[in-house]
Design a protein around this motif. Sequence first.
Motif, PDB file in Angstrom:
ATOM      1  N   TRP A   1       2.463  -1.604  -6.901  1.00 62.17           N
ATOM      2  CA  TRP A   1       2.184  -2.285  -5.633  1.00 62.17           C
ATOM      3  C   TRP A   1       2.343  -1.262  -4.508  1.00 62.17           C
ATOM      4  CZ3 TRP A   1       0.228  -7.042  -4.891  1.00 62.17           C
ATOM      5  CH2 TRP A   1       0.325  -7.980  -5.927  1.00 62.17           C
ATOM      6  N   PHE A   2       1.429  -1.337  -3.571  1.00 56.24           N
ATOM      7  CA  PHE A   2       1.450  -0.486  -2.393  1.00 56.24           C
ATOM      8  C   PHE A   2       1.262  -1.373  -1.170  1.00 56.24           C
ATOM      9  CE2 PHE A   2       1.050   3.835  -4.200  1.00 56.24           C
ATOM     10  CZ  PHE A   2       0.814   3.503  -5.517  1.00 56.24           C
ATOM     11  N   ARG A   3       1.535  -0.807  -0.003  1.00 61.47           N
ATOM     12  CA  ARG A   3       1.286  -1.565   1.220  1.00 61.47           C
ATOM     13  C   ARG A   3       0.848  -0.615   2.331  1.00 61.47           C
ATOM     14  NH1 ARG A   3       7.504  -3.416   2.747  1.00 61.47           N
ATOM     15  NH2 ARG A   3       8.279  -1.357   3.409  1.00 61.47           N
ATOM     16  N   GLN A   4       0.118  -1.188   3.262  1.00 60.08           N
ATOM     17  CA  GLN A   4      -0.329  -0.418   4.416  1.00 60.08           C
ATOM     18  C   GLN A   4      -0.195  -1.260   5.672  1.00 60.08           C
ATOM     19  OE1 GLN A   4      -4.280   1.269   4.130  1.00 60.08           O
ATOM     20  NE2 GLN A   4      -3.774   2.825   5.648  1.00 60.08           N
ATOM     21  N   ALA A   5       0.647  -0.791   6.564  1.00 57.92           N
ATOM     22  CA  ALA A   5       0.843  -1.454   7.848  1.00 57.92           C
ATOM     23  C   ALA A   5      -0.148  -0.888   8.863  1.00 57.92           C
ATOM     24  CB  ALA A   5       2.271  -1.249   8.323  1.00 57.92           C
ATOM     25  N   PRO A   6      -0.443  -1.626   9.910  1.00 60.28           N
ATOM     26  CA  PRO A   6      -1.383  -1.139  10.927  1.00 60.28           C
ATOM     27  C   PRO A   6      -0.941   0.199  11.496  1.00 60.28           C
ATOM     28  CG  PRO A   6      -0.929  -3.467  11.251  1.00 60.28           C
ATOM     29  CD  PRO A   6       0.013  -3.007  10.185  1.00 60.28           C
ATOM     30  N   GLY A   7      -1.862   1.150  11.512  1.00 61.08           N
ATOM     31  CA  GLY A   7      -1.576   2.453  12.074  1.00 61.08           C
ATOM     32  C   GLY A   7      -0.746   3.366  11.199  1.00 61.08           C
ATOM     33  N   LYS A   8      -0.456   2.924   9.986  1.00 66.00           N
ATOM     34  CA  LYS A   8       0.365   3.733   9.092  1.00 66.00           C
ATOM     35  C   LYS A   8      -0.390   4.037   7.801  1.00 66.00           C
ATOM     36  CE  LYS A   8       4.850   2.141  10.764  1.00 66.00           C
ATOM     37  NZ  LYS A   8       6.189   1.603  10.378  1.00 66.00           N
ATOM     38  N   GLU A   9       0.092   5.028   7.093  1.00 68.38           N
ATOM     39  CA  GLU A   9      -0.503   5.367   5.812  1.00 68.38           C
ATOM     40  C   GLU A   9      -0.031   4.387   4.737  1.00 68.38           C
ATOM     41  OE1 GLU A   9      -1.024  10.207   6.389  1.00 68.38           O
ATOM     42  OE2 GLU A   9       0.250   9.415   4.792  1.00 68.38           O
ATOM     43  N   ARG A  10      -0.841   4.261   3.731  1.00 66.02           N
ATOM     44  CA  ARG A  10      -0.453   3.431   2.598  1.00 66.02           C
ATOM     45  C   ARG A  10       0.772   4.021   1.920  1.00 66.02           C
ATOM     46  NH1 ARG A  10      -5.261   2.684  -1.294  1.00 66.02           N
ATOM     47  NH2 ARG A  10      -4.734   4.844  -1.807  1.00 66.02           N
ATOM     48  N   GLU A  11       1.693   3.163   1.531  1.00 69.27           N
ATOM     49  CA  GLU A  11       2.916   3.640   0.895  1.00 69.27           C
ATOM     50  C   GLU A  11       3.209   2.882  -0.393  1.00 69.27           C
ATOM     51  OE1 GLU A  11       6.410   3.022   3.265  1.00 69.27           O
ATOM     52  OE2 GLU A  11       6.080   0.875   3.480  1.00 69.27           O
ATOM     53  N   PHE A  12       3.853   3.572  -1.282  1.00 71.45           N
ATOM     54  CA  PHE A  12       4.279   3.009  -2.562  1.00 71.45           C
ATOM     55  C   PHE A  12       5.393   1.993  -2.329  1.00 71.45           C
ATOM     56  CE2 PHE A  12       5.242   2.835  -6.985  1.00 71.45           C
ATOM     57  CZ  PHE A  12       6.619   2.917  -7.118  1.00 71.45           C
ATOM     58  N   VAL A  13       5.300   0.858  -3.005  1.00 68.19           N
ATOM     59  CA  VAL A  13       6.330  -0.168  -2.922  1.00 68.19           C
ATOM     60  C   VAL A  13       7.112  -0.259  -4.226  1.00 68.19           C
ATOM     61  CG1 VAL A  13       6.789  -2.642  -2.642  1.00 68.19           C
ATOM     62  CG2 VAL A  13       5.044  -1.514  -1.225  1.00 68.19           C
ATOM     63  N   GLY A  14       6.392  -0.371  -5.336  1.00 66.55           N
ATOM     64  CA  GLY A  14       7.053  -0.482  -6.620  1.00 66.55           C
ATOM     65  C   GLY A  14       6.082  -0.260  -7.756  1.00 66.55           C
ATOM     66  N   GLY A  15       6.612   0.102  -8.915  1.00 70.43           N
ATOM     67  CA  GLY A  15       5.783   0.326 -10.090  1.00 70.43           C
ATOM     68  C   GLY A  15       6.499  -0.165 -11.331  1.00 70.43           C
ATOM     69  N   ILE A  16       5.716  -0.478 -12.344  1.00 75.18           N
ATOM     70  CA  ILE A  16       6.283  -0.995 -13.582  1.00 75.18           C
ATOM     71  C   ILE A  16       5.544  -0.394 -14.761  1.00 75.18           C
ATOM     72  CG2 ILE A  16       4.796  -3.052 -13.542  1.00 75.18           C
ATOM     73  CD1 ILE A  16       7.240  -4.612 -14.674  1.00 75.18           C
ATOM     74  N   SER A  17       6.311  -0.045 -15.786  1.00 71.53           N
ATOM     75  CA  SER A  17       5.732   0.582 -16.966  1.00 71.53           C
ATOM     76  C   SER A  17       4.881  -0.407 -17.753  1.00 71.53           C
ATOM     77  CB  SER A  17       6.847   1.144 -17.846  1.00 71.53           C
ATOM     78  OG  SER A  17       7.711   0.094 -18.261  1.00 71.53           O
ATOM     79  N   ARG A  18       4.202   0.095 -18.744  1.00 74.90           N
ATOM     80  CA  ARG A  18       3.243  -0.711 -19.494  1.00 74.90           C
ATOM     81  C   ARG A  18       3.880  -1.899 -20.204  1.00 74.90           C
ATOM     82  NH1 ARG A  18       0.225   4.179 -22.509  1.00 74.90           N
ATOM     83  NH2 ARG A  18       2.403   4.764 -22.760  1.00 74.90           N
ATOM     84  N   ASP A  19       5.088  -1.695 -20.706  1.00 74.26           N
ATOM     85  CA  ASP A  19       5.754  -2.799 -21.406  1.00 74.26           C
ATOM     86  C   ASP A  19       6.737  -3.560 -20.518  1.00 74.26           C
ATOM     87  OD1 ASP A  19       8.316  -0.885 -23.227  1.00 74.26           O
ATOM     88  OD2 ASP A  19       7.818  -1.033 -21.094  1.00 74.26           O
ATOM     89  N   GLY A  20       6.812  -3.161 -19.247  1.00 70.88           N
ATOM     90  CA  GLY A  20       7.701  -3.826 -18.314  1.00 70.88           C
ATOM     91  C   GLY A  20       9.146  -3.375 -18.403  1.00 70.88           C
ATOM     92  N   GLY A  21       9.422  -2.428 -19.270  1.00 70.30           N
ATOM     93  CA  GLY A  21      10.801  -2.024 -19.482  1.00 70.30           C
ATOM     94  C   GLY A  21      11.382  -1.132 -18.395  1.00 70.30           C
ATOM     95  N   ASN A  22      10.516  -0.499 -17.626  1.00 70.08           N
ATOM     96  CA  ASN A  22      10.971   0.383 -16.550  1.00 70.08           C
ATOM     97  C   ASN A  22      10.325  -0.018 -15.226  1.00 70.08           C
ATOM     98  OD1 ASN A  22      12.590   2.497 -18.053  1.00 70.08           O
ATOM     99  ND2 ASN A  22      10.670   2.573 -19.165  1.00 70.08           N
ATOM    100  N   ARG A  23      11.144  -0.089 -14.210  1.00 69.13           N
ATOM    101  CA  ARG A  23      10.668  -0.493 -12.888  1.00 69.13           C
ATOM    102  C   ARG A  23      11.170   0.510 -11.856  1.00 69.13           C
ATOM    103  NH1 ARG A  23      11.777  -7.052 -13.272  1.00 69.13           N
ATOM    104  NH2 ARG A  23      11.568  -7.170 -15.536  1.00 69.13           N
ATOM    105  N   TYR A  24      10.371   0.724 -10.865  1.00 70.81           N
ATOM    106  CA  TYR A  24      10.689   1.715  -9.845  1.00 70.81           C
ATOM    107  C   TYR A  24      10.373   1.121  -8.475  1.00 70.81           C
ATOM    108  CZ  TYR A  24      10.113   4.466 -14.090  1.00 70.81           C
ATOM    109  OH  TYR A  24      10.205   4.940 -15.376  1.00 70.81           O
ATOM    110  N   TYR A  25      11.196   1.486  -7.487  1.00 74.42           N
ATOM    111  CA  TYR A  25      11.027   0.911  -6.156  1.00 74.42           C
ATOM    112  C   TYR A  25      11.159   1.972  -5.074  1.00 74.42           C
ATOM    113  CZ  TYR A  25      11.891  -3.422  -8.695  1.00 74.42           C
ATOM    114  OH  TYR A  25      11.828  -4.462  -9.591  1.00 74.42           O
TER     115      TYR A  25
END
Length: 121
Positions: free
Chosen positions: A35-59
């Motif tokens: 998941w990523f997000r982009q606020a007005p006037g700002k660059e897109r930024e990373f929010v979170g990621g999850i591995s293929r099996d869901g076992g690893n999550r990153y924020y």
Amino acid sequence: VQLQASGGGLVQTGDSLRLSCAASGRTFSTYVMGWFRQAPGKEREFVGGISRDGGNRYYAGSVKGRFIISRDNAKNTVYLQMNSLKPEDTAVYYCAAKTSIVGVSTNYDYWGQGTQVTVSS
């Protein structure tokens, strides 16, 4: 893979919201999802990621402890549970998919269309 994000809306500070991202195709479980997000006037930024099996999550540090990413491979869907929302979380949120397992916050191959989240103070 085609991605369709939904669940955005207008909420107040402190509220919760859950975003969903439905993927087409039968190979969803082979993709790292983010998941990523982009606020007005700002660059897109990373929010979170999850591995293929869901076992690893990153924020990202700005959402750690408040947001939870999860996935249901049987439903070809990835979720972003957002709690304790703040006005600075206001942005268009995008889901993304990648085949490479290197670097959870970069090199995504496929992107959804985005869903607007607005947090009022």
